[in-house]
Enzyme design. Structure first.
Site, PDB file in Angstrom:
ATOM      1  N   ASN A  75     -11.794   6.883  -6.148  1.00 15.06           N
ATOM      2  CA  ASN A  75     -11.693   7.569  -4.856  1.00 15.06           C
ATOM      3  C   ASN A  75     -12.019   7.108  -3.810  1.00 15.06           C
ATOM      4  OD1 ASN A  75     -11.437  10.604  -6.468  1.00 15.06           O
ATOM      5  ND2 ASN A  75     -12.953   9.516  -7.484  1.00 15.06           N
ATOM      6  N   LEU A 111       1.059  -1.271   0.138  1.00 16.43           N
ATOM      7  CA  LEU A 111      -0.108  -0.046  -0.061  1.00 16.43           C
ATOM      8  C   LEU A 111       0.806   1.194   0.067  1.00 16.43           C
ATOM      9  CD1 LEU A 111      -2.387  -1.119   2.926  1.00 16.43           C
ATOM     10  CD2 LEU A 111      -2.937  -1.475   0.023  1.00 16.43           C
ATOM     11  N   LYS A 168       1.916   4.912 -11.421  1.00 15.40           N
ATOM     12  CA  LYS A 168       1.214   3.575 -11.088  1.00 15.40           C
ATOM     13  C   LYS A 168       1.059   2.620 -12.020  1.00 15.40           C
ATOM     14  CE  LYS A 168      -0.195   4.378  -6.780  1.00 15.40           C
ATOM     15  NZ  LYS A 168       0.052   3.511  -5.807  1.00 15.40           N
ATOM     16  N   TYR A 185       1.357  10.826 -11.975  1.00 14.51           N
ATOM     17  CA  TYR A 185       0.868   9.867 -10.805  1.00 14.51           C
ATOM     18  C   TYR A 185       0.156   8.609 -11.572  1.00 14.51           C
ATOM     19  CZ  TYR A 185      -1.878   7.978  -6.902  1.00 14.51           C
ATOM     20  OH  TYR A 185      -2.342   7.176  -6.068  1.00 14.51           O
TER      21      TYR A 185
END
Length: 281
Positions: free
Chosen positions: A148, A64, A123, A119
């Site tokens: 989200n 994470l 990822k 970003y």
């Protein structure tokens, strides 16, 4: 079972570790088949040398760790790709082929408003790294593209509009909404943690993607939480206003079990100052 959680001090990590400890300590008995032993918590302030020990012994890894709001955009690749590479290299060093979960983002689709997202690019690079690792080692890899997120312990004024709206409304601070019609796909933290525990039991939900839309599919390359909510900014703000006014109006919106309204209300309460948590009838 020994479990490594990287990014353990973050929003998702903190909630996941709490749930794992409740199961381990017998406070949560809803998953009798899940036997939790050591929980290795690794975050940015953890001694880097411990990563070797954790990767050597782990039976499952939740990765994470990541960077959301760096000072410089070049830090996206370092934080989201660089650490993932270090993690997988360390697992390979000890020939540990345990299952590994990666928290990615819907921005990795690089579609529409995400097309130029640094970003998202970082990822996506992390995703490809994990899929290549699976092919090379035969280890099970679980890649989740989160929409989200919202829920308790989410940091306001950071990367969650819902957290900011809840915090500001609970503390009588102003909020800004540029377009009330803007729709968000929202994933509640308790639903996400439930899916993480399913994954730990080998019952993860698989999916594919149609653009940015998640399509559940048993043979999907990716994984996903099956429960999300599509809500406009206007709907969120209106609900929060009703929650704030409830002590005066004594009128509470309907909050059915499992509904977005109930989840938003629980989130709102987590930001409420103690002096506002009770009122005279």
């Amino acid at each position: 079972m020994k479990i490594l959680v990287t990014g353990s001090a973050g929003f998702v990590g903190k909630n996941l570790v709490s749930s794992l400890k409740n199961i381990r300590d017998g406070k949560d008995r809803t998953r009798p088949e899940l036997k939790i032993g050591e929980i290795y918590e690794f975050d940015i302030d953890t001694d880097a040398k411990l990563l070797d020990e954790y990767c050597k012994n782990a039976d499952f890894v939740f990765n994470l760790a990541g960077v959301n709001r760096p000072k410089d955009e070049s830090e996206f690749m370092k934080g989201n790709f660089g650490f993932a590479s270090t993690l997988l290299d360390t697992l390979k060093k000890y020939e540990n082929k345990c299952p590994v979960m990666l928290s990615s983002s819907i921005q990795a689709t690089l579609i529409g408003r995400y097309a130029q997202s640094d970003y998202g690019k970082s990822k996506l690079a992390g995703e490809e790294l994990f899929f290549n690792y699976a092919e090379e080692t035969g280890a099970k890899v679980l890649v989740y593209r989160f929409p989200n997120l919202f829920g308790k312990w989410c940091r306001p004024n950071y990367n969650s509009a819902v957290a900011t709206f809840c915090h500001n409304t609970a503390n009588d601070l102003p909020i800004t909404v540029n377009d009330r019609a803007t729709e968000l796909e929202l994933l509640y933290i308790d639903d996400l943690v439930r899916e993480m525990l399913d994954a730990l039991e080998g019952k993860e939900h698989r999916c594919t993607f149609d653009g940015v839309k998640t399509v559940l599919a048993e043979d999907g390359k990716y994984c996903a939480c099956p429960v999300t909510h599509h809500v406009t900014l206007g709907e969120i703000v209106d609900l929060l206003e009703k929650f704030r006014n409830q002590p005066q109006t004594l009128i509470m919106p309907e909050i059915p079990y499992g509904s977005f309204e109930k989840k938003l209300y629980s989130t709102y309460l987590s930001y409420l100052p103690k002096e506002k948590a009770s009122f005279e009838l």
